[in-house]
Write an enzyme that holds these catalytic residues in place. Structure first.
Site, PDB file in Angstrom:
ATOM      1  N   ALA A  15      31.579  80.255  43.976  1.00 42.65           N
ATOM      2  CA  ALA A  15      30.311  80.071  43.270  1.00 42.65           C
ATOM      3  C   ALA A  15      29.651  78.754  43.647  1.00 42.65           C
ATOM      4  CB  ALA A  15      30.541  80.142  41.756  1.00 42.65           C
ATOM      5  N   TYR A 209      45.867  96.346  50.173  1.00 39.64           N
ATOM      6  CA  TYR A 209      44.913  96.570  51.257  1.00 39.64           C
ATOM      7  C   TYR A 209      45.134  95.523  52.336  1.00 39.64           C
ATOM      8  CZ  TYR A 209      42.209  93.156  48.444  1.00 39.64           C
ATOM      9  OH  TYR A 209      41.806  92.079  47.703  1.00 39.64           O
TER      10      TYR A 209
END
Length: 391
Positions: A15, A209
């Site tokens: 952020a 993944y």
């Protein structure tokens, strides 16, 4: 409105670095204060969905994202105990330009840090802020080194335990969700298919993944339990506890867990979305404003969206009006995402008849209406905060 304006950003995570570049590209003079001795990230994998990828592209970092990540082709939901795929969500057949990517958190932070520096952002390390004072005067910071810093405009990208959030809202204790999560990565030979696989079981699930072109396998395993764990990214756990939690899962999963030597463990706590995101010359974004559970892969994507919208608002109006517009543009969407993540946790952990019925419904939809399951999330992945704002 931003040309030459001095902005101080607390935190050099996703952020903070994203908003710093977004502001600097619009002419602001941005300084990031980071408490660590270097910009680094713990944790492992992230999934960047199209709504987050659009922001990175608009920030001029689309090529860097493509070079430093792997395109995701599908999500497989699998019965973790009995084995067998329940349904496949085909990501490769989405609309043109909708790209899902797997990226190591450290690689995303590195490309954002390079982008921030290239835009002229100053990054000051070893700056631990112990106090934030807001009032009629400009925001003031007190550092552990005894320095006091007055800020023209202060942006808190300082995470779950944000000092800026506390200054705006006071302190609200989070509550334990009854869930803990383990994280780990395993070395692989590069042959992993670009698919996220979710192994679901009663009261637990595991997601895996590939990262870095399949040279790493990312694993996140979640269990419901009464014993709470600390809300920390750096806590490690006995790997035996992880193996016992998933001993009823299929051999493929147990084989991965047998290879893990030092899993990270953290307790999952629910923090309310902040009531006030801005005021008195300060604003918050990302986890500082709206922490979310990791069951919709939207934490980093929301932070990227926040960064773009905050910079866009500040470029359009004077700070007081701009900061109010920023919260107004973001809050409804963010609350919907947080609620959807909470619901996903329950859906992954069903047991008994409810689980059997849910899996039957997913199999039916996957066979006869495969696009329907993905269309349910058009509101999430199809959103584009970088589109021109009218009115």
């Amino acid at each position: 409105m931003l040309e030459g304006r001095k902005v101080t950003v607390l935190g050099a995570g996703v952020a903070g670095l994203a908003v710093a570049r977004a502001l600097a590209l619009r002419g602001a003079e941005v300084t990031i204060l980071e408490q660590a001795p270097e910009i680094r990230e713990v944790g492992a994998g992230l999934q960047i969905s199209p709504n987050g990828a659009r922001v990175l592209a608009a920030l001029g970092l689309g090529d860097a994202l493509e070079a430093g990540s792997q395109r995701a082709e599908a999500v497989d939901l699998i019965d973790g105990e009995a084995g067998g795929r329940v349904v496949r969500l085909d990501l490769a057949r989405r609309r043109p330009g909708e790209v899902f990517r797997f990226v190591h958190r450290a690689d995303l932070v590195d490309l954002l840090a390079a982008g921030a520096r290239a835009a002229g952002v100053a990054i000051r390390l070893l700056q631990k802020v112990e106090g934030v004072t807001l009032g009629p005067h400009p925001p003031r910071l007190a550092t552990a080194q005894g320095e006091e810093i007055d800020c023209d405009l202060l942006i808190g990208a300082d995470g779950l335990h944000s000092k800026v959030r506390a200054a705006l809202n006071g302190t609200v204790a989070p509550f334990f969700t009854g869930q803990v999560a383990w994280r780990a990565t395993l070395p692989e030979d590069g042959g992993l298919p670009p698919v996220a696989r979710v192994f679901m079981g009663a009261g637990r699930h595991l997601v895996t993944y590939p990262l870095r072109g399949g040279r790493l396998r990312n694993i996140v395993a979640v269990e419901e339990r009464d014993r709470w764990a600390e809300e920390s990214w750096s806590l490690t756990d006995d790997p035996l506890a992880l193996r016992i939690a998933f001993e009823a899962f299929v051999p493929e999963v147990r084989g991965w867990l047998d290879r893990i030597e030092r899993p990270n463990l953290w307790g999952l706590f629910r923090h309310p979305v902040a009531a006030r995101w801005q005021g008195q010359g300060a604003a918050i974004l990302g986890d500082a404003a709206h922490p979310t559970l990791p069951f919709l892969a939207q934490g980093a994507n929301m932070a990227l969206e926040d960064a773009w919208v905050l910079a866009d608002c500040l470029a359009r109006a004077a700070p007081e009006a701009a900061l109010a517009a920023y919260q107004a543009r973001r809050e409804v969407r963010v609350r919907r995402i947080v609620g959807a993540a909470n619901a996903n946790a329950r859906n992954y952990h069903l047991a008994g008849v409810r689980r059997d019925l849910a899996h039957l419904g997913l199999r039916f939809a996957g066979r006869f209406a495969p696009g329907m399951l993905m269309d349910r999330f058009d509101w999430l992945h199809g959103h584009d905060v970088t589109a021109p704002v009218t009115g």
